[in-house]
Scaffold this motif. Structure first.
Motif, PDB file in Angstrom:
ATOM      1  N   MET A 121       0.823  -1.218   0.000  1.00 39.26           N
ATOM      2  CA  MET A 121       0.000   0.000   0.000  1.00 39.26           C
ATOM      3  C   MET A 121       0.856   1.266   0.000  1.00 39.26           C
ATOM      4  SD  MET A 121      -1.389   0.271   3.955  1.00 39.26           S
ATOM      5  CE  MET A 121      -1.906  -1.443   4.068  1.00 39.26           C
ATOM      6  N   ASP A 122       0.259   2.358  -0.486  1.00 38.26           N
ATOM      7  CA  ASP A 122       0.835   3.689  -0.373  1.00 38.26           C
ATOM      8  C   ASP A 122       0.396   4.301   0.951  1.00 38.26           C
ATOM      9  OD1 ASP A 122       2.363   4.363  -2.737  1.00 38.26           O
ATOM     10  OD2 ASP A 122       0.489   4.210  -3.849  1.00 38.26           O
ATOM     11  N   ASP A 123       1.093   5.338   1.379  1.00 31.78           N
ATOM     12  CA  ASP A 123       0.660   6.169   2.510  1.00 31.78           C
ATOM     13  C   ASP A 123       0.305   5.363   3.754  1.00 31.78           C
ATOM     14  OD1 ASP A 123       0.854   8.357   0.742  1.00 31.78           O
ATOM     15  OD2 ASP A 123      -1.177   7.984   0.018  1.00 31.78           O
ATOM     16  N   ALA A 124       1.188   4.449   4.129  1.00 29.40           N
ATOM     17  CA  ALA A 124       0.972   3.682   5.367  1.00 29.40           C
ATOM     18  C   ALA A 124       1.409   4.552   6.545  1.00 29.40           C
ATOM     19  CB  ALA A 124       1.769   2.377   5.326  1.00 29.40           C
ATOM     20  N   GLU A 125       0.456   5.350   7.065  1.00 30.15           N
ATOM     21  CA  GLU A 125       0.792   6.346   8.094  1.00 30.15           C
ATOM     22  C   GLU A 125       1.083   5.716   9.450  1.00 30.15           C
ATOM     23  OE1 GLU A 125      -3.616   5.658   8.259  1.00 30.15           O
ATOM     24  OE2 GLU A 125      -2.149   6.012   6.671  1.00 30.15           O
ATOM     25  N   ASP A 161       8.185  -9.639   8.358  1.00 25.84           N
ATOM     26  CA  ASP A 161       7.439 -10.180   9.491  1.00 25.84           C
ATOM     27  C   ASP A 161       5.931 -10.023   9.354  1.00 25.84           C
ATOM     28  OD1 ASP A 161       9.831 -10.850  10.869  1.00 25.84           O
ATOM     29  OD2 ASP A 161      10.065  -8.746  11.412  1.00 25.84           O
ATOM     30  N   LEU A 162       5.487  -9.065   8.537  1.00 26.58           N
ATOM     31  CA  LEU A 162       4.054  -8.847   8.370  1.00 26.58           C
ATOM     32  C   LEU A 162       3.475  -9.818   7.353  1.00 26.58           C
ATOM     33  CD1 LEU A 162       4.062  -4.932   8.260  1.00 26.58           C
ATOM     34  CD2 LEU A 162       3.091  -6.359  10.087  1.00 26.58           C
ATOM     35  N   PRO A 163       2.192 -10.180   7.483  1.00 26.33           N
ATOM     36  CA  PRO A 163       1.568 -11.084   6.502  1.00 26.33           C
ATOM     37  C   PRO A 163       1.289 -10.350   5.191  1.00 26.33           C
ATOM     38  CG  PRO A 163      -0.048 -10.358   8.114  1.00 26.33           C
ATOM     39  CD  PRO A 163       1.275  -9.851   8.596  1.00 26.33           C
ATOM     40  N   LEU A 164       1.274 -11.087   4.094  1.00 22.94           N
ATOM     41  CA  LEU A 164       1.034 -10.488   2.785  1.00 22.94           C
ATOM     42  C   LEU A 164      -0.381  -9.920   2.657  1.00 22.94           C
ATOM     43  CD1 LEU A 164       2.856 -13.033   0.457  1.00 22.94           C
ATOM     44  CD2 LEU A 164       3.410 -10.617   0.716  1.00 22.94           C
ATOM     45  N   ASN A 165      -1.312 -10.453   3.421  1.00 21.59           N
ATOM     46  CA  ASN A 165      -2.689  -9.976   3.332  1.00 21.59           C
ATOM     47  C   ASN A 165      -2.997  -8.915   4.386  1.00 21.59           C
ATOM     48  OD1 ASN A 165      -2.577 -11.610   5.568  1.00 21.59           O
ATOM     49  ND2 ASN A 165      -4.594 -12.554   5.224  1.00 21.59           N
ATOM     50  N   VAL A 166      -1.974  -8.203   4.837  1.00 24.60           N
ATOM     51  CA  VAL A 166      -2.146  -7.192   5.880  1.00 24.60           C
ATOM     52  C   VAL A 166      -3.022  -6.045   5.367  1.00 24.60           C
ATOM     53  CG1 VAL A 166      -0.096  -5.851   5.245  1.00 24.60           C
ATOM     54  CG2 VAL A 166      -0.910  -5.821   7.609  1.00 24.60           C
ATOM     55  N   SER A 167      -3.861  -5.502   6.265  1.00 29.17           N
ATOM     56  CA  SER A 167      -4.723  -4.372   5.930  1.00 29.17           C
ATOM     57  C   SER A 167      -4.404  -3.218   6.874  1.00 29.17           C
ATOM     58  CB  SER A 167      -6.195  -4.756   6.088  1.00 29.17           C
ATOM     59  OG  SER A 167      -6.484  -5.037   7.447  1.00 29.17           O
ATOM     60  N   ARG A 168      -4.962  -2.047   6.594  1.00 28.55           N
ATOM     61  CA  ARG A 168      -4.736  -0.886   7.461  1.00 28.55           C
ATOM     62  C   ARG A 168      -5.272  -1.154   8.868  1.00 28.55           C
ATOM     63  NH1 ARG A 168      -2.990   3.602   4.670  1.00 28.55           N
ATOM     64  NH2 ARG A 168      -3.267   3.512   2.411  1.00 28.55           N
ATOM     65  N   GLU A 169      -6.374  -1.882   8.962  1.00 30.19           N
ATOM     66  CA  GLU A 169      -6.956  -2.188  10.263  1.00 30.19           C
ATOM     67  C   GLU A 169      -6.042  -3.094  11.076  1.00 30.19           C
ATOM     68  OE1 GLU A 169      -8.591  -2.360   7.357  1.00 30.19           O
ATOM     69  OE2 GLU A 169      -9.709  -0.496   7.695  1.00 30.19           O
ATOM     70  N   ILE A 170      -5.460  -4.097  10.412  1.00 31.81           N
ATOM     71  CA  ILE A 170      -4.529  -5.006  11.097  1.00 31.81           C
ATOM     72  C   ILE A 170      -3.280  -4.253  11.533  1.00 31.81           C
ATOM     73  CG2 ILE A 170      -3.057  -7.042  10.810  1.00 31.81           C
ATOM     74  CD1 ILE A 170      -5.171  -8.182   8.916  1.00 31.81           C
ATOM     75  N   LEU A 171      -2.795  -3.360  10.683  1.00 35.45           N
ATOM     76  CA  LEU A 171      -1.594  -2.592  11.001  1.00 35.45           C
ATOM     77  C   LEU A 171      -1.769  -1.758  12.260  1.00 35.45           C
ATOM     78  CD1 LEU A 171      -0.368  -1.225   7.530  1.00 35.45           C
ATOM     79  CD2 LEU A 171       0.775  -2.909   8.977  1.00 35.45           C
ATOM     80  N   GLN A 172      -2.986  -1.260  12.476  1.00 31.68           N
ATOM     81  CA  GLN A 172      -3.251  -0.323  13.564  1.00 31.68           C
ATOM     82  C   GLN A 172      -2.886  -0.898  14.927  1.00 31.68           C
ATOM     83  OE1 GLN A 172      -4.538   2.660  12.322  1.00 31.68           O
ATOM     84  NE2 GLN A 172      -3.918   3.514  14.292  1.00 31.68           N
ATOM     85  N   ASN A 220      -1.103  -3.884  15.452  1.00 32.15           N
ATOM     86  CA  ASN A 220      -0.112  -4.945  15.302  1.00 32.15           C
ATOM     87  C   ASN A 220       1.165  -4.613  16.075  1.00 32.15           C
ATOM     88  OD1 ASN A 220       2.171  -6.434  13.871  1.00 32.15           O
ATOM     89  ND2 ASN A 220       0.373  -7.362  12.929  1.00 32.15           N
ATOM     90  N   LYS A 221       1.675  -5.567  16.856  1.00 26.33           N
ATOM     91  CA  LYS A 221       2.889  -5.332  17.642  1.00 26.33           C
ATOM     92  C   LYS A 221       4.099  -5.078  16.756  1.00 26.33           C
ATOM     93  CE  LYS A 221       1.560  -7.833  21.832  1.00 26.33           C
ATOM     94  NZ  LYS A 221       1.897  -8.934  22.772  1.00 26.33           N
ATOM     95  N   VAL A 222       4.150  -5.777  15.617  1.00 27.57           N
ATOM     96  CA  VAL A 222       5.259  -5.554  14.676  1.00 27.57           C
ATOM     97  C   VAL A 222       5.221  -4.122  14.157  1.00 27.57           C
ATOM     98  CG1 VAL A 222       6.255  -6.221  12.453  1.00 27.57           C
ATOM     99  CG2 VAL A 222       5.354  -7.982  13.999  1.00 27.57           C
ATOM    100  N   THR A 223       4.018  -3.646  13.845  1.00 27.58           N
ATOM    101  CA  THR A 223       3.860  -2.276  13.361  1.00 27.58           C
ATOM    102  C   THR A 223       4.359  -1.273  14.394  1.00 27.58           C
ATOM    103  OG1 THR A 223       1.912  -2.928  12.085  1.00 27.58           O
ATOM    104  CG2 THR A 223       2.207  -0.590  12.487  1.00 27.58           C
ATOM    105  N   GLN A 224       3.975  -1.473  15.647  1.00 24.82           N
ATOM    106  CA  GLN A 224       4.384  -0.556  16.710  1.00 24.82           C
ATOM    107  C   GLN A 224       5.897  -0.544  16.881  1.00 24.82           C
ATOM    108  OE1 GLN A 224       2.135  -1.866  20.106  1.00 24.82           O
ATOM    109  NE2 GLN A 224       0.161  -1.357  19.177  1.00 24.82           N
ATOM    110  N   SER A 225       6.501  -1.717  16.767  1.00 23.02           N
ATOM    111  CA  SER A 225       7.951  -1.810  16.887  1.00 23.02           C
ATOM    112  C   SER A 225       8.648  -1.107  15.723  1.00 23.02           C
ATOM    113  CB  SER A 225       8.372  -3.280  16.936  1.00 23.02           C
ATOM    114  OG  SER A 225       9.772  -3.411  17.010  1.00 23.02           O
ATOM    115  N   LEU A 226       8.134  -1.311  14.503  1.00 23.39           N
ATOM    116  CA  LEU A 226       8.712  -0.665  13.326  1.00 23.39           C
ATOM    117  C   LEU A 226       8.522   0.844  13.381  1.00 23.39           C
ATOM    118  CD1 LEU A 226       7.652  -3.111  10.449  1.00 23.39           C
ATOM    119  CD2 LEU A 226       9.832  -2.986  11.664  1.00 23.39           C
TER     120      LEU A 226
END
Length: 390
Positions: free
Chosen positions: A120-124, A142-153, A155-161
């Motif tokens: 995706m673009d603009d992954a804020e 580490d993230l799944p290929l079917n990740v969505s904006r809702e999952i990212l919100q 997600n522990k991996v997202t917070q760490s990144l």
């Protein structure tokens, strides 16, 4: 040749070979009927290549591709991380701010790839709002290929990144400020207002963000915001334990404020703040390097430590002598002011108004009013200058 350059420019980072049909030439250099397919892109994502193999020009061209900007970036950071999180980041600081940067709802964020597959673009979610000017990408394994904006919100991996990318950008800015002051001033003029949102938004990195802020001050006779808080602390007078500051509507208003008179007389530097966001900022930025901030328009201001015993004794005598003047003034003003009292913080101004330490300041009241919000009534303290010849 032009077609070859265009294809090479925009497809080098694509993981699929791109070939062009090329006619062979004879000994005289003329084209023949014979030809062959020639691969003209590197068929490897730029961010997956070794940094040592990438030229500055390639980084700059890739920035223009991902950001749709015409200018070269100020600086960039390319990092490959393995361990708890496995990812690659390529982050750029633009040279110019977009026209809608002050709109917190404008599209911003990094391009997200997972295992080199564009997601995706603009992954804020990978950058705090006060760093919304940063461009680039992050490629996570580490993230799944079917990740969505809702999952990212959530997600522990997202917070760490997000935490890692934030620290990377702040470190990049710290190096720029230390090694190239002129380039950092160029950055500050474009993005300084946005960076001032940082102390309120990012408590974990508040000290780092504060170190990157720039202001005007009485040390330099200029409206240019070139003074860092670290440099102010280095110049503090012996015995000074607070960072004194003044907020105003403009640089001219701050520079000519009567509240500065005694500070100038005592040789104490004052930080001058005149951006609309500054009063709001100071609600969250309460200290730096162990030094508390002190507004010079607050009633709790105390400069007695910079005065001698003889001067203090003379002030007590003057207060007693003019006690009746204070009482008559209080009677005359009545409920229009919270209190009338004496002050020795002025030199050439007969009187000023100040607010209690925990009362809303004038600049904050103006900010709320401009935003259409209800402003609570503020009662001022009226201070009379007894050091003048009445």
């Amino acid at each position: 040749m032009a077609l070859r350059d265009v294809i090479s420019k925009y497809s080098d980072h694509i993981g699929i070979p791109v070939s062009i049909w090329t006619l062979e030439r004879d000994e005289e250099g003329k084209e023949t009927d014979q030809g062959k397919w020639e691969q003209i892109n590197k068929a490897q994502a730029l961010w997956t290549r070794n940094k040592s193999d990438i030229k500055d020009e390639e980084y700059q061209e890739f920035y223009k591709h991902v950001s749709h900007d015409f200018a070269d970036p100020l600086v960039w950071s390319h990092n490959r991380v393995e361990g708890k999180n496995d990812y690659t980041s390529l982050l750029y600081i633009p040279a110019k701010a977009p026209w809608d940067m002050m709109n917190r709802d404008h599209k911003s964020g990094l391009k997200l790839y997972v295992q080199r597959v564009f997601i995706m673009d603009d992954a804020e979610q990978f950058m705090p709002s006060y760093l919304r000017f940063v461009r680039g990408l992050i490629d996570s394994n580490d993230l799944p290929l079917n990740v969505s904006r809702e999952i990212l919100q959530d997600n522990k991996v997202t917070q760490s990144l997000r935490g890692a990318c934030t620290k990377r950008v702040l470190t990049m800015l710290e190096r720029m400020a230390k090694n190239d002051e002129e380039k950092y001033q160029s950055f500050w003029k474009e993005f300084g207002l946005v960076l001032k949102e940082g102390p309120a938004e990012d408590m974990a990195n508040k000290e780092k963000v504060a170190g990157l802020l720039r202001f005007a001050s009485t040390e330099v006779d200029s409206a240019e915001q070139t003074i860092s808080l670290a440099s102010y602390v280095e110049r503090m007078k012996e015995g000074q334990d607070k960072i004194y500051y003044l907020t105003a509507d403009s640089y001219a208003a701050a520079k000519n404020s009567p509240h500065l008179e005694q500070f100038k007389a005592k040789g104490i530097e004052v930080v001058l703040m005149y951006d609309r966001i500054d009063e709001w900022l100071m609600n969250y930025l309460t200290e730096f390097d162990g030094k508390q901030f002190q507004s010079i328009t607050k009633a709790g201001l105390d400069l007695s430590k910079f005065e001698g015993e003889e001067e203090k004794e003379k002030q007590k005598e003057t207060e007693e002598e003019f006690k009746s003047v204070v009482e008559r003034t209080q009677t005359y003003l009545g409920e229009r002011v919270k209190e009338v009292r004496t002050t020795f913080k002025l030199a050439n101004t007969p009187a000023v108004v100040v607010t209690d330490d925990f009362e809303m300041g004038t600049q904050m009241a103006k900010l709320l009013e401009a935003a259409g919000q209800e402003v609570p009534e503020v009662k001022y303290i009226f201070e009379i200058n007894l050091s003048m010849s009445w």
